[in-house]
Design an enzyme around this catalytic site. Structure first.
Site, PDB file in Angstrom:
ATOM      1  N   GLU A 428      -6.216  13.461   0.590  1.00  0.00           N
ATOM      2  CA  GLU A 428      -6.094  13.562   2.034  1.00  0.00           C
ATOM      3  C   GLU A 428      -5.099  14.675   2.396  1.00  0.00           C
ATOM      4  OE1 GLU A 428      -4.039  10.104   3.274  1.00  0.00           O
ATOM      5  OE2 GLU A 428      -3.577  10.888   5.261  1.00  0.00           O
ATOM      6  N   ASP A 501      -2.331   8.660   1.315  1.00  0.00           N
ATOM      7  CA  ASP A 501      -0.958   8.210   1.524  1.00  0.00           C
ATOM      8  C   ASP A 501      -0.869   6.689   1.466  1.00  0.00           C
ATOM      9  OD1 ASP A 501      -0.052  10.756   1.833  1.00  0.00           O
ATOM     10  OD2 ASP A 501      -0.113  10.734   4.030  1.00  0.00           O
ATOM     11  N   ASP A 503       0.298   4.627   3.404  1.00  0.00           N
ATOM     12  CA  ASP A 503       0.596   4.048   4.713  1.00  0.00           C
ATOM     13  C   ASP A 503      -0.692   3.606   5.400  1.00  0.00           C
ATOM     14  OD1 ASP A 503      -0.624   6.357   5.445  1.00  0.00           O
ATOM     15  OD2 ASP A 503       1.161   7.316   6.294  1.00  0.00           O
ATOM     16  N   ASP A 505      -2.426   4.865   7.904  1.00  0.00           N
ATOM     17  CA  ASP A 505      -3.417   5.924   8.046  1.00  0.00           C
ATOM     18  C   ASP A 505      -4.129   6.202   6.731  1.00  0.00           C
ATOM     19  OD1 ASP A 505      -3.190   6.320  10.673  1.00  0.00           O
ATOM     20  OD2 ASP A 505      -2.032   8.193  10.575  1.00  0.00           O
TER      21      ASP A 505
END
Ligand code: 0RA
Length: 650
Positions: A428, A501, A503, A505
């Site tokens: 990403e 990541d 997280d 998102d």
């Protein structure tokens, strides 16, 4: 005296028959292993079920006795004991000693026994060192014992009972010189008994194991309705089971079915309690009626919306998506066909089932319009998915745009060409892509950076999916096609690793990617080629030492360890965080330098990658629901339960 001579004479033929069974037992019971052994119980029980089908029995007890024998007792009419006019011995003795004699007595009935493997109770007798038959009939108890099928004495009267008390009790000792093992297993016995109890709603079947001290009683008032509920136990169902019952030309038909959010269908069919695994005329009749009735209901109630340029037609496949059904028919003279003789051949049964389902289902839908609507809506979604898949296929066929002749410019490919040794990281963001590109081992690791949130293919039309730049890039890089044309064996990489990541998102992007792979490159997942990289969330630094933690729990564990080390050294530490320790939380992959990324997430020697494995298409929906959700806890629980952590590369 004449009687005795006859008795002996008939014995010669009997002996020949029994000898044949003992010589080639597998020919009669399939094998002499566990299956064949347990078949003996089923053979006896089938006769008790026949009594139930005839309306005379509602109870069967099966006992695995302490001495290893098995007793099957029912409350049927009891095997007749009067002298058989041809054989000139008691009917009981004929049933017990003459092959295939069981069915000779009453013709007009539905029978389990003799139907498929039905070889008759005499085969059980022949394969037992000892068998004891006790019959309650006409207010009396009769008894006869046998060894390897041979009667020890003519049937004798051994007691009295109230006249209305009738039944058959058979105790047998399987011959250890015939069977590999003579130990009966409770679980194997109960499996069939549970099925029989579902299929015969008035019956109570008890199984007791006196060796292992186990006991189960099966009685299902709801019959096959409860069977369907049991089969759908772990599925999200749309409605309560629909139950259809009817009889035509002496052929009773009973069907229960229910829709769930699963993709596959699960239709179980039975003829006279025998599982017809290969289907047959009853199944064909059901499918035909289901498709026709639902279709005419949908058009009559205008449930299929027509838009300008497309008209959806619902096919049989659409009406079977997520369908769980139990079909149970009784046929006087069933013909079994097919590879394993488990396909019903009687052609008349098709129209019988079709008529009954057609009428009763139409009535049901009139009376339950909200359920009807729900089912049609579900089938429409199935049709849309099917149509989308077809279009995708055509498009790929027509334009050959997605070939791997022109690899995307964004791809940093690896140098080794053997796909099984190669892996591609789908990363990403450009900055993380940059770190990954620098940190990788370029010999076998390829990097493909993608921009932010890719298209949600669940909600996008197929043409949009194929127009999407990021998706096109992935398809070309992997080089194995898309949709129905996809062939995992052609994948340019043995591993496709999604690296996002740690997280919210990142997990969303990961889910979008997985959803795409699941819908359009499913074999990539089922062949175990899809992985999820596990970048750390925390770096814990103490002096020159660095530790990485993948979640809060791991971080706390590391801190605990540090604290107890200090305490051991005599330092009293009141602080939460030990002295001289810094904790940094990675906001994204981009924050890690190439070396760190290599060491924590990409180096096969030290990384942990998570293999995505979907056990069945049926649970896949649940998977995406869980992974799509915003809640972290069920997601983590899910991952812990379903995905296997492994150092797969070491
Ligand atoms: C022959 C004829 C009839 C019943 C049976 C056999 C029978 C066999 C077994 C084996 C286990 N339990 C059983 N119960 C019955 C018909 C009897 C009649 O017409 O009265």
């Amino acid at each position: 005296m004449a009687k005795k001579e006859n008795y002996t004479a008939s014995n010669i033929n009997v002996l020949k028959g029994l000898e044949a069974v003992r010589k080639r037992p597998a020919m009669y019971i399939g094998d002499v292993g566990q299956r064949g052994l347990h078949h003996l119980i089923n053979e006896v029980v089938d006769n008790s079920i026949d009594e139930a089908l005839a309306g005379y029995n509602d109870k069967i007890d099966i006992i695995i006795n302490e001495d290893g024998s098995v007793t099957v007792e029912d409350a049927g009419r009891g095997i007749p004991v009067d002298i058989h006019p041809v054989e000139k011995v008691s009917a009981l003795e004929v049933v017990m000693t003459v092959l295939h004699a069981g069915g000779k007595f009453d013709k007009n009935s539905y029978k389990v026994s003799g139907g498929l493997h039905g070889v008759g109770i005499s085969v059980v007798n022949a394969l037992s060192t000892k068998l004891i038959a006790e019959i309650k009939r006409d207010g009396k108890i009769y008894k006869q014992e046998y060894e390897k099928g041979i009667p020890l004495y003519p049937v004798k009267e051994v007691g009295k009972v109230p006249k209305k008390e009738t039944g058959t009790k058979v105790t047998f000792y399987p011959d250890p010189t015939i069977f590999k093992s003579t130990k009966f297993r409770f679980e194997i016995v109960t499996e069939r008994m549970k099925e029989l109890a579902f299929l015969n709603k008035n019956i109570t079947i008890k199984v007791a194991d006196k060796i292992e001290n186990l006991e189960e009683t099966y009685h299902y008032k709801g019959g096959i309705i409860e069977f369907v509920e049991y089969l759908d136990e772990n599925r999200k169902t749309l409605h309560k089971p629909i139950y259809i019952e009817g009889e035509k030309d002496d052929t009773p038909v009973e069907i229960a079915f229910q829709y769930s959010d699963a993709y596959a269908d699960n239709i179980c069919t039975y003829v006279n309690n025998i599982n017809t695994k290969e289907g047959g005329s009853h199944l064909v009749g059901f499918k035909t009626a289901l498709t026709r009735t639902f279709n005419s209901y949908a058009s009559k109630n205008k449930l299929i919306k027509e838009t300008k340029n497309k008209k959806i037609t619902l096919t049989g496949d659409d009406f079977r998506e997520g369908l769980t059904a139990v079909i149970s028919v009784k046929v006087m003279e069933p013909q079994f066909e097919g590879q394993t003789k488990t396909k019903l051949g009687n052609s008349e049964v098709k129209s019988i089932v079709e008529t009954i389902v057609g009428e009763k289902l139409a009535d049901y839908l009139e009376e339950n319009p909200s359920i009807g609507k729900k089912i049609i809506e579900k089938c429409l979604r199935a049709a849309e998915a099917r149509e989308a898949a077809r279009k995708a296929r055509d498009l790929v066929r027509r334009k050959n745009v997605l070939d791997s002749m022109h690899l995307p410019g964004k791809l940093s490919d690896c140098s080794i060409k053997d796909p099984e040794l190669c892996e591609i990281y789908i990363v990403e963001g450009d900055s993380a892509g940059g770190s990954a590109k620098q940190g990788r081992d370029r010999r076998f690791q390829a990097i493909l950076p993608i921009k932010g949130k890719i298209l949600n293919v669940e909600k996008a039309k197929i043409n949009k999916v194929l127009e999407n730049t990021e998706i096109k890039t992935m398809v070309t890089a992997i080089g194995a096609g898309i949709g129905a044309e996809f062939d995992a064996e052609k994948s340019r990489y043995g591993k496709v690793i999604i690296m996002t990541d740690a997280d919210v998102d990142g997990s969303h992007i990961r889910t979008l990617l997985l959803t795409f792979l699941y819908r359009y490159m499913q074999n990539l997942i089922t062949t175990g080629r899809v992985y999820i990289a596990q970048p750390p969330l925390y770096k814990i630094k103490k002096g020159k030492q660095e530790f990485y933690a993948f979640d809060d729990a791991e971080r706390d564990k590391i801190l605990d360890k540090m604290r107890s080390k200090e305490e051991a050294k005599g330092k009293n530490n009141e602080d939460n965080i030990p002295k001289g320790v810094t904790i940094s939380r990675y906001k994204g992959l981009g924050e890690m330098n190439p070396e760190q990324l290599w060491e924590t997430t990409m180096n096969p020697e030290t990384r942990t990658v998570l293999q995505v494995n979907l056990e069945s298409a049926a649970i896949a929906d649940k998977v995406f629901e869980t992974l799509m959700g915003d809640d972290v806890t069920p997601r983590r629980e899910f991952i812990e339960k379903h995905a296997k952590y492994a150092n797969l590369d070491v």
